[in-house]
Design a protein around this motif. Structure first.
Motif, PDB file in Angstrom:
ATOM      1  N   UNK A   2       0.818  -1.162   0.031  1.00 30.55           N
ATOM      2  CA  UNK A   2       0.026  -0.206   0.039  1.00 30.55           C
ATOM      3  C   UNK A   2       0.864   1.275   0.117  1.00 30.55           C
ATOM      4  N   UNK A   3       2.213   1.049  -0.131  1.00 36.31           N
ATOM      5  CA  UNK A   3       2.857   2.141   0.048  1.00 36.31           C
ATOM      6  C   UNK A   3       4.151   2.001  -0.968  1.00 36.31           C
ATOM      7  N   UNK A   4       4.787   3.086  -1.490  1.00 36.78           N
ATOM      8  CA  UNK A   4       5.920   2.793  -2.043  1.00 36.78           C
ATOM      9  C   UNK A   4       6.745   4.194  -2.193  1.00 36.78           C
ATOM     10  N   UNK A   5       7.987   4.289  -2.480  1.00 39.84           N
ATOM     11  CA  UNK A   5       8.958   5.405  -2.890  1.00 39.84           C
ATOM     12  C   UNK A   5       8.881   5.592  -4.239  1.00 39.84           C
ATOM     13  N   UNK A   6       8.845   6.907  -4.693  1.00 43.13           N
ATOM     14  CA  UNK A   6       9.291   7.169  -6.049  1.00 43.13           C
ATOM     15  C   UNK A   6      10.597   8.336  -6.294  1.00 43.13           C
ATOM     16  N   UNK A   7      11.380   7.755  -6.972  1.00 41.98           N
ATOM     17  CA  UNK A   7      12.752   8.115  -7.164  1.00 41.98           C
ATOM     18  C   UNK A   7      12.676   8.918  -8.700  1.00 41.98           C
ATOM     19  N   UNK A   8      13.445   9.964  -8.960  1.00 42.54           N
ATOM     20  CA  UNK A   8      13.565  10.609 -10.091  1.00 42.54           C
ATOM     21  C   UNK A   8      12.197  10.865 -10.669  1.00 42.54           C
ATOM     22  N   UNK A   9      11.468  11.669  -9.886  1.00 41.91           N
ATOM     23  CA  UNK A   9       9.920  12.004 -10.042  1.00 41.91           C
ATOM     24  C   UNK A   9      10.084  13.447 -10.915  1.00 41.91           C
ATOM     25  N   UNK A  10      10.940  14.190 -10.902  1.00 41.96           N
ATOM     26  CA  UNK A  10      11.068  15.222 -11.433  1.00 41.96           C
ATOM     27  C   UNK A  10      10.967  16.556 -10.843  1.00 41.96           C
ATOM     28  N   UNK A  11      10.562  16.598  -9.474  1.00 42.47           N
ATOM     29  CA  UNK A  11      10.377  17.901  -8.768  1.00 42.47           C
ATOM     30  C   UNK A  11      11.592  18.378  -8.054  1.00 42.47           C
ATOM     31  N   UNK A  12      12.387  19.377  -8.530  1.00 36.48           N
ATOM     32  CA  UNK A  12      13.830  19.713  -8.005  1.00 36.48           C
ATOM     33  C   UNK A  12      13.569  19.843  -6.559  1.00 36.48           C
ATOM     34  N   UNK A  13      14.750  19.464  -5.969  1.00 35.69           N
ATOM     35  CA  UNK A  13      14.905  19.470  -4.427  1.00 35.69           C
ATOM     36  C   UNK A  13      14.898  21.032  -3.912  1.00 35.69           C
ATOM     37  N   UNK A  14      15.277  22.102  -4.713  1.00 34.97           N
ATOM     38  CA  UNK A  14      15.339  23.320  -4.297  1.00 34.97           C
ATOM     39  C   UNK A  14      13.899  23.741  -4.268  1.00 34.97           C
ATOM     40  N   UNK A  15      12.934  23.248  -5.084  1.00 27.39           N
ATOM     41  CA  UNK A  15      11.607  23.751  -4.989  1.00 27.39           C
ATOM     42  C   UNK A  15      10.950  23.085  -3.535  1.00 27.39           C
ATOM     43  N   UNK A  16      11.345  21.922  -3.281  1.00 29.38           N
ATOM     44  CA  UNK A  16      10.840  21.224  -1.988  1.00 29.38           C
ATOM     45  C   UNK A  16      11.421  21.968  -0.718  1.00 29.38           C
ATOM     46  N   UNK A  17      12.631  22.424  -0.941  1.00 32.91           N
ATOM     47  CA  UNK A  17      12.995  23.244   0.111  1.00 32.91           C
ATOM     48  C   UNK A  17      12.556  24.498   0.506  1.00 32.91           C
ATOM     49  N   UNK A  18      12.082  25.251  -0.537  1.00 30.60           N
ATOM     50  CA  UNK A  18      11.485  26.536  -0.499  1.00 30.60           C
ATOM     51  C   UNK A  18      10.180  26.393  -0.108  1.00 30.60           C
ATOM     52  N   UNK A  19       9.424  25.303  -0.461  1.00 31.63           N
ATOM     53  CA  UNK A  19       8.078  25.062   0.098  1.00 31.63           C
ATOM     54  C   UNK A  19       8.094  24.704   1.661  1.00 31.63           C
ATOM     55  N   UNK A  20       8.811  23.974   2.081  1.00 32.38           N
ATOM     56  CA  UNK A  20       9.093  23.820   3.462  1.00 32.38           C
ATOM     57  C   UNK A  20       9.512  24.815   4.086  1.00 32.38           C
ATOM     58  N   UNK A  21      10.352  25.680   3.677  1.00 34.80           N
ATOM     59  CA  UNK A  21      10.839  26.921   4.462  1.00 34.80           C
ATOM     60  C   UNK A  21       9.624  27.919   4.602  1.00 34.80           C
ATOM     61  N   UNK A  22       8.870  28.110   3.450  1.00 33.83           N
ATOM     62  CA  UNK A  22       7.711  28.919   3.542  1.00 33.83           C
ATOM     63  C   UNK A  22       6.595  28.378   4.606  1.00 33.83           C
ATOM     64  N   UNK A  23       6.300  27.351   4.530  1.00 32.63           N
ATOM     65  CA  UNK A  23       5.529  26.519   5.526  1.00 32.63           C
ATOM     66  C   UNK A  23       5.820  26.774   6.766  1.00 32.63           C
ATOM     67  N   UNK A  24       7.216  26.657   7.339  1.00 27.72           N
ATOM     68  CA  UNK A  24       7.482  26.778   8.477  1.00 27.72           C
ATOM     69  C   UNK A  24       7.455  28.395   8.960  1.00 27.72           C
ATOM     70  N   UNK A  25       7.635  29.274   8.233  1.00 27.86           N
ATOM     71  CA  UNK A  25       7.214  30.638   8.325  1.00 27.86           C
ATOM     72  C   UNK A  25       5.832  30.907   8.833  1.00 27.86           C
TER      73      UNK A  25
END
Length: 276
Positions: free
Chosen positions: A45-68
């Motif tokens: 019922x679970x798996x990980x996806x690798x090479x999905x195409x979402x840039x790491x920097x985009x993820x970092x900025x989303x988490x940073x904005x969320x924490x603010x």
């Protein structure tokens, strides 16, 4: 396919977001990828996806904005509070209880929002209205505050109670703190640790119903860490909850009629209001 912590890691490069021309993907590659995912979602019922195409920097900025946002005062966050009869907005600390048998609300905050999406081909057929009126697929930013020595929790309280998700599937991005646990078929919970560059995928109860239990919506949780070091840091995650369009009627795809037909709207409304 390889395995980490008993949960398969699937290479999604064949159909990642950075693939510019869908027509260039062979039927054989798509079938192979689909079979790998179905096997993982059928067995665990679970798996990980690798090479999905979402840039790491985009993820970092989303988490940073969320924490603010979550670091603001309660009075400021209340200005964005989820209405009692709505789905989206800020949900305060301990307001939800995903496992109603736990003695207290989950030790987390959340903020839900509709994703901006003008591409009707993002998901097809029954999900054609994602990002528009008539579909409540949503991105939820989840914040688990650090526990200090001055904060007491109730015995048995958790960060996120045992539950399965409600809709079609969930895409989850974790920070590097960890804590997610997945219930295996044998009944034991196993960690689903953060793996850099991957997205966790799991299906929801509606998909299990749709497939007449061929695919399984697996229970998962986030406990309060026993290690003092992990208690003293915040944890964050971003979840994209994918749901069918509200007017879609869910029938068992194998025509078994194992479950009565129900609209996506009615099913999700029934499930959503169980947790408050």
């Amino acid at each position: 396919m390889s395995e980490t912590a008993k949960i398969p890691i699937i290479d999604f490069k064949t159909y990642g977001l950075d693939v510019e021309n869908e027509g260039s993907i062979s039927d054989e590659d798509l079938e192979k990828l689909g079979n790998e995912m179905c096997q993982a979602l059928k067995e665990i019922g679970f798996c990980y996806l690798n090479n999905h195409g979402i840039p790491d920097e985009q993820v970092r900025l989303a988490l940073e904005s969320s924490k603010q946002f979550f670091n603001q005062t309660v009075d400021e966050k209340k200005k964005c509070a989820k209405p009692d009869d709505g789905y989206f907005g800020w949900i305060g600390l301990e307001r939800e209880r995903l496992n109603p048998n736990r003695p207290a609300g989950d030790y987390k905050e959340a903020y839900g929002m509709i994703p901006e999406c003008g591409d009707k081909h993002f998901l097809r057929k029954c999900h054609s209205c994602i990002g528009q009126k008539g579909n409540i697929s949503n991105i939820r930013s989840i914040f688990y505050p650090a526990l200090t020595s001055k904060k007491d929790t109730i015995q048995g309280q958790v960060r996120c109670g045992e539950h399965s998700d409600y809709g079609t599937l969930t895409l989850l991005i974790q920070d590097n703190i960890g804590g997610l646990e997945v219930k295996m078929r044998e009944g034991e919970y196993e960690p689903a640790p953060p793996i850099p560059g991957t997205i966790v995928v799991n299906i929801g109860d509606l998909m299990q119903r749709w497939t007449a239990d061929k695919l399984i919506a697996t229970k998962h949780r986030v406990l309060i860490p026993s290690e003092v070091r992990k208690k003293m840091v915040d944890r964050q995650s971003l979840a994209f909850f994918v749901n069918p369009d509200e007017d879609v009627t869910i029938h068992c795809l194998d025509n078994s009629n194992k479950y009565d037909p129900i609209t996506s709207r009615d099913y999700l409304n029934m499930r959503f209001y169980e947790k408050f």
